[in-house]
Design an enzyme around this catalytic site. Structure first.
Site, PDB file in Angstrom:
ATOM      1  N   LYS A 177       0.820  -1.214   0.000  1.00  0.00           N
ATOM      2  CA  LYS A 177       0.000   0.000   0.000  1.00  0.00           C
ATOM      3  C   LYS A 177       0.853   1.262   0.000  1.00  0.00           C
ATOM      4  O   LYS A 177       0.400   2.318  -0.410  1.00  0.00           O
ATOM      5  CB  LYS A 177      -0.968  -0.026   1.166  1.00  0.00           C
ATOM      6  CG  LYS A 177      -1.988  -1.152   0.980  1.00  0.00           C
ATOM      7  CD  LYS A 177      -3.173  -1.036   1.891  1.00  0.00           C
ATOM      8  CE  LYS A 177      -4.263  -2.022   1.503  1.00  0.00           C
ATOM      9  NZ  LYS A 177      -3.855  -3.438   1.699  1.00  0.00           N
TER      10      LYS A 177
HETATM   11  C1  LIG Z   1      -4.500  -4.553   1.197  1.00  0.00           C
HETATM   12  C2  LIG Z   1      -3.735  -5.821   1.156  1.00  0.00           C
HETATM   13  C3  LIG Z   1      -4.084  -6.880   0.285  1.00  0.00           C
HETATM   14  C4  LIG Z   1      -5.298  -6.826  -0.621  1.00  0.00           C
HETATM   15  O1  LIG Z   1      -5.158  -5.864  -1.654  1.00  0.00           O
HETATM   16  P1  LIG Z   1      -6.439  -5.401  -2.505  1.00  0.00           P
HETATM   17  O2  LIG Z   1      -5.944  -4.283  -3.365  1.00  0.00           O
HETATM   18  O3  LIG Z   1      -7.449  -4.933  -1.480  1.00  0.00           O
HETATM   19  O4  LIG Z   1      -6.939  -6.559  -3.280  1.00  0.00           O
HETATM   20  C5  LIG Z   1      -3.278  -8.003   0.264  1.00  0.00           C
HETATM   21  N1  LIG Z   1      -2.208  -8.116   1.078  1.00  0.00           N
HETATM   22  C6  LIG Z   1      -1.848  -7.131   1.937  1.00  0.00           C
HETATM   23  C7  LIG Z   1      -0.663  -7.342   2.812  1.00  0.00           C
HETATM   24  C8  LIG Z   1      -2.588  -5.949   2.012  1.00  0.00           C
HETATM   25  O5  LIG Z   1      -2.236  -4.975   2.870  1.00  0.00           O
END
Ligand SMILES: *Cc1c(COP(=O)(O)O)cnc(C)c1O
Length: 463
Positions: free
Chosen positions: A112
Protein backbone atom coordinates in the site's frame (compact mmCIF):
# COMPACT_ATOMS: atom_id res chain seq x y z
CA UNK A 1 -8.06 12.90 -19.76
CA UNK A 2 -11.51 12.76 -18.18
CA UNK A 3 -12.86 10.32 -15.59
CA UNK A 4 -16.33 8.81 -15.62
CA UNK A 5 -18.29 6.87 -13.02
CA UNK A 6 -18.91 3.12 -13.28
CA UNK A 7 -22.59 3.88 -12.64
CA UNK A 8 -22.85 6.47 -15.38
CA UNK A 9 -24.72 9.15 -13.43
CA UNK A 10 -21.99 11.35 -11.91
CA UNK A 11 -20.29 14.36 -13.51
CA UNK A 12 -17.08 13.77 -15.48
CA UNK A 13 -14.01 14.90 -13.57
CA UNK A 14 -10.35 15.66 -14.14
CA UNK A 15 -7.70 13.46 -12.54
CA UNK A 16 -7.22 15.99 -9.73
CA UNK A 17 -10.93 16.17 -8.98
CA UNK A 18 -11.35 12.39 -9.03
CA UNK A 19 -8.35 12.05 -6.69
CA UNK A 20 -9.70 14.53 -4.14
CA UNK A 21 -13.27 13.16 -4.36
CA UNK A 22 -12.66 9.40 -4.16
CA UNK A 23 -16.17 7.97 -4.49
CA UNK A 24 -18.44 9.34 -7.25
CA UNK A 25 -21.69 11.05 -6.26
CA UNK A 26 -23.79 8.28 -7.82
CA UNK A 27 -22.05 5.75 -5.56
CA UNK A 28 -19.82 4.54 -8.42
CA UNK A 29 -16.06 4.44 -8.88
CA UNK A 30 -14.13 6.69 -11.23
CA UNK A 31 -12.40 5.16 -14.27
CA UNK A 32 -10.62 6.83 -17.21
CA UNK A 33 -12.84 7.56 -20.17
CA UNK A 34 -10.24 5.94 -22.42
CA UNK A 35 -7.12 4.03 -21.43
CA UNK A 36 -3.95 5.42 -23.05
CA UNK A 37 -2.06 2.75 -25.00
CA UNK A 38 1.71 2.28 -25.04
CA UNK A 39 3.18 0.82 -28.24
CA UNK A 40 5.53 -2.17 -28.17
CA UNK A 41 8.39 0.27 -28.79
CA UNK A 42 7.33 2.44 -25.84
CA UNK A 43 7.25 -0.65 -23.62
CA UNK A 44 10.59 -1.96 -24.90
CA UNK A 45 12.13 1.44 -24.12
CA UNK A 46 11.30 0.95 -20.41
CA UNK A 47 13.98 -1.74 -20.14
CA UNK A 48 16.85 -0.66 -17.93
CA UNK A 49 15.08 2.48 -16.68
CA UNK A 50 14.72 3.31 -12.98
CA UNK A 51 11.45 2.57 -11.17
CA UNK A 52 10.86 6.32 -11.00
CA UNK A 53 11.31 6.81 -14.74
CA UNK A 54 8.90 3.96 -15.53
CA UNK A 55 6.43 5.43 -13.04
CA UNK A 56 6.57 8.77 -14.82
CA UNK A 57 6.07 7.30 -18.32
CA UNK A 58 3.18 5.08 -17.21
CA UNK A 59 1.34 7.66 -15.10
CA UNK A 60 1.79 10.90 -17.03
CA UNK A 61 -0.81 10.22 -19.78
CA UNK A 62 -3.44 9.77 -17.04
CA UNK A 63 -2.76 12.97 -15.09
CA UNK A 64 -1.74 15.44 -17.79
CA UNK A 65 -4.41 18.09 -17.19
CA UNK A 66 -3.80 18.24 -13.45
CA UNK A 67 -0.02 17.94 -13.05
CA UNK A 68 2.86 19.21 -15.17
CA UNK A 69 5.78 16.96 -16.06
CA UNK A 70 7.94 18.68 -13.42
CA UNK A 71 5.29 18.31 -10.72
CA UNK A 72 4.75 14.62 -11.41
CA UNK A 73 8.47 13.84 -11.58
CA UNK A 74 9.01 15.66 -8.27
CA UNK A 75 6.13 13.81 -6.58
CA UNK A 76 7.45 10.44 -7.78
CA UNK A 77 10.99 11.20 -6.60
CA UNK A 78 9.81 12.18 -3.11
CA UNK A 79 7.35 9.27 -2.88
CA UNK A 80 9.89 6.50 -3.37
CA UNK A 81 13.02 8.05 -1.85
CA UNK A 82 12.20 6.53 1.56
CA UNK A 83 12.00 2.94 0.32
CA UNK A 84 14.47 0.46 1.76
CA UNK A 85 15.45 -1.07 -1.61
CA UNK A 86 16.94 0.87 -4.49
CA UNK A 87 14.97 -1.18 -7.02
CA UNK A 88 11.74 -0.25 -5.13
CA UNK A 89 10.01 -3.44 -6.39
CA UNK A 90 12.68 -6.14 -6.78
CA UNK A 91 11.91 -9.45 -8.46
CA UNK A 92 13.30 -12.73 -7.11
CA UNK A 93 13.00 -16.24 -8.51
CA UNK A 94 11.12 -18.89 -6.51
CA UNK A 95 11.14 -21.74 -8.98
CA UNK A 96 11.42 -22.44 -12.68
CA UNK A 97 9.02 -20.02 -14.32
CA UNK A 98 7.77 -18.60 -11.00
CA UNK A 99 8.92 -15.24 -9.64
CA UNK A 100 8.10 -13.15 -6.58
CA UNK A 101 7.65 -9.39 -6.85
CA UNK A 102 8.62 -7.94 -3.47
CA UNK A 103 6.32 -4.99 -2.80
CA UNK A 104 7.20 -4.65 0.89
CA UNK A 105 10.22 -2.37 0.94
CA UNK A 106 8.24 0.81 1.64
CA UNK A 107 8.06 2.61 4.99
CA UNK A 108 5.23 0.46 6.41
CA UNK A 109 6.29 -2.85 4.84
CA UNK A 110 3.21 -3.46 2.67
CA UNK A 111 2.45 -2.73 -0.99
CA UNK A 112 0.00 0.00 0.00
CA UNK A 113 3.01 2.32 0.39
CA UNK A 114 3.47 2.35 -3.40
CA UNK A 115 0.18 4.14 -3.89
CA UNK A 116 -0.17 5.99 -0.61
CA UNK A 117 3.26 7.64 -0.74
CA UNK A 118 2.61 9.20 -4.11
CA UNK A 119 -0.98 10.13 -3.35
CA UNK A 120 0.32 12.10 -0.33
CA UNK A 121 2.65 14.08 -2.58
CA UNK A 122 -0.04 14.66 -5.22
CA UNK A 123 -2.59 15.83 -2.61
CA UNK A 124 -0.01 18.27 -1.28
CA UNK A 125 0.62 19.83 -4.70
CA UNK A 126 -3.05 20.02 -5.69
CA UNK A 127 -4.27 21.44 -2.37
CA UNK A 128 -1.55 24.11 -2.35
CA UNK A 129 -2.59 25.15 -5.88
CA UNK A 130 -6.25 25.38 -4.88
CA UNK A 131 -5.45 27.06 -1.54
CA UNK A 132 -7.49 24.35 0.23
CA UNK A 133 -7.06 22.15 3.29
CA UNK A 134 -8.58 18.70 3.81
CA UNK A 135 -9.13 16.37 6.72
CA UNK A 136 -8.43 12.78 5.80
CA UNK A 137 -10.27 10.28 7.92
CA UNK A 138 -9.69 6.59 7.35
CA UNK A 139 -10.75 3.31 8.91
CA UNK A 140 -8.23 0.49 8.89
CA UNK A 141 -7.73 -3.10 9.84
CA UNK A 142 -4.00 -2.28 9.86
CA UNK A 143 -2.12 -1.76 6.60
CA UNK A 144 -4.02 1.12 5.01
CA UNK A 145 -3.94 3.26 8.14
CA UNK A 146 -0.23 2.94 8.73
CA UNK A 147 0.49 3.60 5.05
CA UNK A 148 -1.74 6.72 5.12
CA UNK A 149 -0.11 8.08 8.27
CA UNK A 150 3.37 7.57 6.81
CA UNK A 151 2.35 9.24 3.56
CA UNK A 152 0.59 12.32 4.96
CA UNK A 153 2.59 12.98 8.12
CA UNK A 154 4.05 16.48 8.19
CA UNK A 155 2.24 17.65 5.04
CA UNK A 156 1.02 21.26 5.15
CA UNK A 157 -2.59 21.17 3.97
CA UNK A 158 -3.71 17.87 5.42
CA UNK A 159 -4.73 16.51 8.81
CA UNK A 160 -5.06 12.75 9.15
CA UNK A 161 -7.22 10.79 11.57
CA UNK A 162 -7.09 7.01 11.44
CA UNK A 163 -9.65 4.86 13.23
CA UNK A 164 -8.55 1.36 14.10
CA UNK A 165 -10.29 -1.26 16.26
CA UNK A 166 -8.73 -1.17 19.73
CA UNK A 167 -6.86 -4.40 20.51
CA UNK A 168 -7.52 -5.91 17.08
CA UNK A 169 -4.49 -4.91 15.00
CA UNK A 170 -1.04 -6.48 15.22
CA UNK A 171 1.50 -4.79 17.47
CA UNK A 172 3.69 -3.80 14.51
CA UNK A 173 0.68 -2.31 12.72
CA UNK A 174 -0.37 -0.39 15.85
CA UNK A 175 3.10 0.98 16.52
CA UNK A 176 3.45 2.10 12.92
CA UNK A 177 0.34 4.23 13.48
CA UNK A 178 1.07 5.48 17.00
CA UNK A 179 4.80 6.31 16.88
CA UNK A 180 5.03 9.05 14.19
CA UNK A 181 5.57 12.36 16.03
CA UNK A 182 4.13 14.84 13.51
CA UNK A 183 1.32 16.99 14.91
CA UNK A 184 -1.01 16.51 11.91
CA UNK A 185 -1.47 12.76 12.40
CA UNK A 186 -3.84 11.22 14.91
CA UNK A 187 -4.21 7.52 15.68
CA UNK A 188 -7.62 6.77 17.18
CA UNK A 189 -8.16 3.42 18.90
CA UNK A 190 -11.90 2.84 18.75
CA UNK A 191 -13.90 0.46 20.92
CA UNK A 192 -15.38 -2.09 18.49
CA UNK A 193 -14.51 -4.04 15.36
CA UNK A 194 -13.12 -2.95 12.01
CA UNK A 195 -16.69 -2.94 10.65
CA UNK A 196 -17.69 -0.50 13.42
CA UNK A 197 -14.81 1.79 12.42
CA UNK A 198 -15.87 1.62 8.79
CA UNK A 199 -19.50 2.31 9.65
CA UNK A 200 -18.63 5.42 11.68
CA UNK A 201 -16.49 6.60 8.76
CA UNK A 202 -19.44 6.13 6.38
CA UNK A 203 -21.65 8.05 8.83
CA UNK A 204 -19.23 10.97 8.72
CA UNK A 205 -19.23 11.03 4.91
CA UNK A 206 -23.03 10.97 4.92
CA UNK A 207 -23.21 13.80 7.47
CA UNK A 208 -22.83 16.56 4.88
CA UNK A 209 -22.67 19.44 7.35
CA UNK A 210 -19.65 17.87 9.08
CA UNK A 211 -18.17 16.68 5.78
CA UNK A 212 -18.16 20.21 4.35
CA UNK A 213 -17.11 21.91 7.60
CA UNK A 214 -13.87 19.93 7.92
CA UNK A 215 -13.23 19.25 4.20
CA UNK A 216 -13.46 15.50 4.66
CA UNK A 217 -11.46 13.44 2.14
CA UNK A 218 -10.92 9.69 1.78
CA UNK A 219 -7.97 7.69 0.52
CA UNK A 220 -9.38 4.17 0.64
CA UNK A 221 -8.60 1.67 -2.06
CA UNK A 222 -11.35 2.82 -4.44
CA UNK A 223 -9.46 6.08 -5.05
CA UNK A 224 -8.43 6.02 -8.73
CA UNK A 225 -5.05 7.60 -7.99
CA UNK A 226 -4.15 4.60 -5.85
CA UNK A 227 -5.01 2.15 -8.61
CA UNK A 228 -2.94 4.14 -11.10
CA UNK A 229 0.20 4.12 -8.93
CA UNK A 230 -0.03 0.32 -8.73
CA UNK A 231 -0.01 -0.10 -12.52
CA UNK A 232 3.68 0.81 -12.55
CA UNK A 233 5.13 -2.34 -10.99
CA UNK A 234 3.34 -4.59 -13.48
CA UNK A 235 5.39 -2.82 -16.15
CA UNK A 236 8.74 -2.99 -14.32
CA UNK A 237 8.29 -6.70 -13.56
CA UNK A 238 7.05 -7.70 -17.03
CA UNK A 239 9.75 -5.74 -18.84
CA UNK A 240 12.50 -7.29 -16.75
CA UNK A 241 11.17 -10.74 -17.75
CA UNK A 242 11.11 -9.97 -21.46
CA UNK A 243 7.98 -8.00 -22.27
CA UNK A 244 6.89 -6.82 -24.79
CA UNK A 245 8.52 -9.76 -26.60
CA UNK A 246 7.17 -12.26 -24.11
CA UNK A 247 3.83 -12.72 -22.35
CA UNK A 248 3.70 -12.70 -18.54
CA UNK A 249 1.03 -13.82 -16.03
CA UNK A 250 0.53 -12.39 -12.56
CA UNK A 251 -0.96 -13.82 -9.37
CA UNK A 252 -2.27 -11.30 -6.84
CA UNK A 253 -3.32 -11.90 -3.21
CA UNK A 254 -6.66 -10.16 -3.42
CA UNK A 255 -9.07 -8.45 -1.06
CA UNK A 256 -10.69 -5.32 -2.41
CA UNK A 257 -9.44 -5.97 -5.97
CA UNK A 258 -7.48 -2.71 -6.20
CA UNK A 259 -4.09 -4.29 -6.76
CA UNK A 260 -5.17 -6.82 -9.37
CA UNK A 261 -7.30 -4.26 -11.18
CA UNK A 262 -4.13 -2.21 -11.67
CA UNK A 263 -2.84 -5.25 -13.58
CA UNK A 264 -5.93 -5.12 -15.79
CA UNK A 265 -5.20 -1.47 -16.60
CA UNK A 266 -1.60 -2.39 -17.47
CA UNK A 267 -3.01 -5.01 -19.85
CA UNK A 268 -5.41 -2.48 -21.41
CA UNK A 269 -2.42 -0.16 -21.90
CA UNK A 270 -0.79 -2.82 -24.05
CA UNK A 271 1.36 -4.79 -21.63
CA UNK A 272 1.22 -8.44 -22.84
CA UNK A 273 -0.37 -10.00 -19.76
CA UNK A 274 -1.68 -13.52 -20.38
CA UNK A 275 -3.66 -14.16 -17.18
CA UNK A 276 -4.38 -12.31 -13.96
CA UNK A 277 -4.81 -14.87 -11.20
CA UNK A 278 -6.95 -13.91 -8.21
CA UNK A 279 -5.70 -15.57 -5.00
CA UNK A 280 -8.13 -15.45 -2.07
CA UNK A 281 -8.07 -16.76 1.48
CA UNK A 282 -11.16 -18.36 2.99
CA UNK A 283 -13.01 -15.08 2.29
CA UNK A 284 -13.53 -16.21 -1.26
CA UNK A 285 -16.38 -14.21 -2.78
CA UNK A 286 -14.32 -13.53 -5.93
CA UNK A 287 -13.29 -17.16 -6.39
CA UNK A 288 -16.91 -18.28 -5.96
CA UNK A 289 -18.06 -15.63 -8.41
CA UNK A 290 -15.66 -16.64 -11.16
CA UNK A 291 -16.44 -20.32 -10.59
CA UNK A 292 -20.24 -20.10 -10.39
CA UNK A 293 -21.19 -16.68 -11.82
CA UNK A 294 -22.93 -15.83 -8.54
CA UNK A 295 -21.62 -12.86 -6.53
CA UNK A 296 -23.03 -13.36 -3.02
CA UNK A 297 -22.10 -11.75 0.30
CA UNK A 298 -21.07 -14.01 3.11
CA UNK A 299 -19.95 -13.01 6.63
CA UNK A 300 -16.27 -12.21 7.15
CA UNK A 301 -14.23 -15.11 8.56
CA UNK A 302 -11.14 -13.78 10.38
CA UNK A 303 -7.95 -15.31 8.97
CA UNK A 304 -4.17 -15.16 9.38
CA UNK A 305 -4.09 -12.98 6.24
CA UNK A 306 -6.33 -10.26 7.72
CA UNK A 307 -5.78 -7.62 5.02
CA UNK A 308 -7.75 -9.87 2.66
CA UNK A 309 -10.64 -10.48 5.08
CA UNK A 310 -13.44 -8.83 3.14
CA UNK A 311 -17.11 -9.50 2.67
CA UNK A 312 -17.43 -7.69 -0.65
CA UNK A 313 -14.65 -6.57 -2.93
CA UNK A 314 -15.23 -2.89 -3.76
CA UNK A 315 -12.99 -2.48 -6.80
CA UNK A 316 -14.56 -5.50 -8.53
CA UNK A 317 -17.17 -2.98 -9.67
CA UNK A 318 -14.54 -1.61 -12.05
CA UNK A 319 -13.94 -5.06 -13.56
CA UNK A 320 -17.70 -5.50 -13.99
CA UNK A 321 -17.89 -2.14 -15.77
CA UNK A 322 -15.52 -3.44 -18.45
CA UNK A 323 -17.12 -6.90 -18.54
CA UNK A 324 -20.50 -5.28 -19.21
CA UNK A 325 -19.11 -3.24 -22.10
CA UNK A 326 -18.75 -0.09 -19.97
CA UNK A 327 -22.51 0.06 -19.43
CA UNK A 328 -23.03 2.21 -16.31
CA UNK A 329 -26.74 1.45 -16.08
CA UNK A 330 -26.07 -2.31 -16.00
CA UNK A 331 -23.49 -1.88 -13.23
CA UNK A 332 -25.81 0.37 -11.23
CA UNK A 333 -28.47 -2.34 -11.39
CA UNK A 334 -26.07 -5.05 -10.17
CA UNK A 335 -24.95 -2.85 -7.27
CA UNK A 336 -28.55 -2.18 -6.38
CA UNK A 337 -29.23 -5.94 -6.27
CA UNK A 338 -26.14 -6.40 -4.11
CA UNK A 339 -27.50 -3.86 -1.65
CA UNK A 340 -31.10 -5.06 -1.57
CA UNK A 341 -30.66 -8.83 -2.09
CA UNK A 342 -27.12 -9.49 -0.88
CA UNK A 343 -25.85 -10.58 -4.28
CA UNK A 344 -26.34 -10.85 -8.03
CA UNK A 345 -25.75 -13.17 -10.98
CA UNK A 346 -23.20 -12.16 -13.59
CA UNK A 347 -24.56 -12.48 -17.16
CA UNK A 348 -23.13 -15.27 -19.36
CA UNK A 349 -21.45 -12.79 -21.68
CA UNK A 350 -19.83 -10.82 -18.88
CA UNK A 351 -18.69 -13.99 -17.11
CA UNK A 352 -17.05 -15.22 -20.29
CA UNK A 353 -15.29 -11.88 -20.67
CA UNK A 354 -14.00 -12.02 -17.10
CA UNK A 355 -12.76 -15.59 -17.51
CA UNK A 356 -10.72 -14.67 -20.58
CA UNK A 357 -8.54 -12.51 -18.34
CA UNK A 358 -8.96 -13.65 -14.74
CA UNK A 359 -8.64 -17.06 -13.15
CA UNK A 360 -8.82 -17.72 -9.43
CA UNK A 361 -7.92 -19.96 -6.53
CA UNK A 362 -8.73 -20.17 -2.82
CA UNK A 363 -6.36 -21.11 -0.02
CA UNK A 364 -7.36 -22.44 3.40
CA UNK A 365 -5.73 -21.41 6.67
CA UNK A 366 -3.80 -24.69 6.97
CA UNK A 367 -2.59 -24.46 3.39
CA UNK A 368 -1.39 -20.91 4.04
CA UNK A 369 0.77 -22.00 7.00
CA UNK A 370 1.98 -25.04 5.07
CA UNK A 371 3.03 -22.85 2.14
CA UNK A 372 5.02 -20.50 4.41
CA UNK A 373 6.96 -23.49 5.78
CA UNK A 374 7.39 -25.21 2.39
CA UNK A 375 8.58 -22.09 0.62
CA UNK A 376 11.18 -21.42 3.30
CA UNK A 377 12.51 -24.93 2.78
CA UNK A 378 12.35 -24.81 -1.05
CA UNK A 379 13.66 -21.34 -1.86
CA UNK A 380 14.69 -19.74 1.43
CA UNK A 381 12.01 -17.06 1.05
CA UNK A 382 10.13 -16.19 4.22
CA UNK A 383 6.62 -15.18 3.12
CA UNK A 384 3.95 -13.20 4.95
CA UNK A 385 0.61 -15.04 5.07
CA UNK A 386 -0.92 -12.89 2.28
CA UNK A 387 2.01 -13.54 -0.03
CA UNK A 388 1.80 -17.25 0.86
CA UNK A 389 -1.81 -17.32 -0.35
CA UNK A 390 -0.53 -15.84 -3.61
CA UNK A 391 2.41 -18.21 -4.00
CA UNK A 392 0.19 -21.27 -3.42
CA UNK A 393 -2.28 -20.24 -6.12
CA UNK A 394 0.44 -18.88 -8.42
CA UNK A 395 2.38 -22.15 -8.34
CA UNK A 396 -0.74 -24.02 -9.39
CA UNK A 397 -1.18 -21.76 -12.43
CA UNK A 398 2.35 -21.71 -13.86
CA UNK A 399 1.93 -22.54 -17.57
CA UNK A 400 5.28 -22.69 -19.39
CA UNK A 401 6.61 -20.89 -21.33
CA UNK A 402 4.76 -17.92 -19.80
CA UNK A 403 6.49 -16.77 -16.60
CA UNK A 404 4.31 -16.32 -13.52
CA UNK A 405 4.94 -13.38 -11.21
CA UNK A 406 3.32 -13.56 -7.76
CA UNK A 407 2.99 -10.32 -5.85
CA UNK A 408 4.40 -10.37 -2.29
CA UNK A 409 2.15 -7.81 -0.63
CA UNK A 410 3.70 -7.51 2.86
CA UNK A 411 6.94 -8.17 4.72
CA UNK A 412 6.85 -11.25 6.99
CA UNK A 413 7.82 -9.08 10.00
CA UNK A 414 4.46 -7.34 9.74
CA UNK A 415 2.71 -10.61 10.67
CA UNK A 416 5.28 -12.25 12.96
CA UNK A 417 2.87 -14.46 14.92
CA UNK A 418 1.53 -16.30 11.87
CA UNK A 419 5.01 -16.68 10.40
CA UNK A 420 6.46 -17.97 13.67
CA UNK A 421 3.57 -20.43 14.09
CA UNK A 422 4.27 -21.81 10.60
CA UNK A 423 8.08 -21.95 10.70
CA UNK A 424 9.32 -21.50 14.28
CA UNK A 425 11.19 -18.41 13.06
CA UNK A 426 10.21 -14.98 14.31
CA UNK A 427 10.99 -12.59 11.44
CA UNK A 428 12.90 -9.46 12.45
CA UNK A 429 12.12 -5.92 11.32
CA UNK A 430 14.46 -4.40 8.71
CA UNK A 431 17.30 -2.40 10.35
CA UNK A 432 15.83 1.00 9.37
CA UNK A 433 12.88 0.39 11.70
CA UNK A 434 14.47 -1.92 14.24
CA UNK A 435 13.76 0.59 17.05
CA UNK A 436 9.97 0.55 16.42
CA UNK A 437 9.35 -1.13 19.76
CA UNK A 438 11.34 1.52 21.65
CA UNK A 439 9.59 4.58 20.22
CA UNK A 440 6.96 6.25 22.42
CA UNK A 441 3.34 5.74 21.36
CA UNK A 442 0.73 8.47 20.96
CA UNK A 443 -2.88 7.29 20.66
CA UNK A 444 -6.34 8.49 21.66
CA UNK A 445 -8.85 5.93 22.87
CA UNK A 446 -12.27 6.81 21.43
CA UNK A 447 -15.80 5.46 21.89
CA UNK A 448 -17.89 3.99 19.08
CA UNK A 449 -19.95 7.18 18.93
CA UNK A 450 -20.37 9.47 15.93
CA UNK A 451 -20.89 12.75 17.80
CA UNK A 452 -17.87 12.19 20.04
CA UNK A 453 -15.66 11.32 17.05
CA UNK A 454 -16.79 14.35 15.09
CA UNK A 455 -16.14 16.66 18.05
CA UNK A 456 -12.66 15.24 18.49
CA UNK A 457 -11.79 15.64 14.81
CA UNK A 458 -13.21 19.17 14.67
CA UNK A 459 -11.13 20.16 17.71
CA UNK A 460 -7.96 18.33 16.68
CA UNK A 461 -7.52 19.50 13.09
CA UNK A 462 -5.39 22.55 12.28
CA UNK A 463 -7.50 25.50 11.18
C1 LIG B 1 -4.50 -4.55 1.20
C2 LIG B 1 -3.74 -5.82 1.16
C3 LIG B 1 -4.08 -6.88 0.28
C4 LIG B 1 -5.30 -6.83 -0.62
O1 LIG B 1 -5.16 -5.86 -1.65
P1 LIG B 1 -6.44 -5.40 -2.50
O2 LIG B 1 -5.94 -4.28 -3.36
O3 LIG B 1 -7.45 -4.93 -1.48
O4 LIG B 1 -6.94 -6.56 -3.28
C5 LIG B 1 -3.28 -8.00 0.26
N1 LIG B 1 -2.21 -8.12 1.08
C6 LIG B 1 -1.85 -7.13 1.94
C7 LIG B 1 -0.66 -7.34 2.81
C8 LIG B 1 -2.59 -5.95 2.01
O5 LIG B 1 -2.24 -4.98 2.87
Amino acid sequence: MRYISTRGQAPELTFGEAMLTGLARDGGLYVPQTVPVMSADDIAALAGQSYEEVAFRVMFPFVGETFSETELRGAIARAYAGFGHVARAPLVQLDQGHFLLELFHGPTLAFKDFAMQIIGQLFQIELAKQGKRVTIVGATSGDTGSAAIEAFKGLENVDVFILFPHGRVSEVQRRQMTTPTEANVHALAMDGTFDDCQNRLKDMFNHFEFRDAVGLAGVNSINWARVLAQVVYYFTAAVSLGAPGRKISFTVPTGNFGDIFAGFIAREMGLPIEKLVIATNQNDILHRCLTTGEYRMDGVKPSISPSMDIQISSNFERALFWAYGRDGAAVAQLMDELKTQGGFSVSQGALQGLREIYVSGRVSEDETSETIAQELARSGELLCPHSAVGVRVGAAHVAAPVPMVTLATAHPAKFPDAVEAATGIRPGLPPRMADLFDRPERVTRVPNDLAALEALIEAGRRK
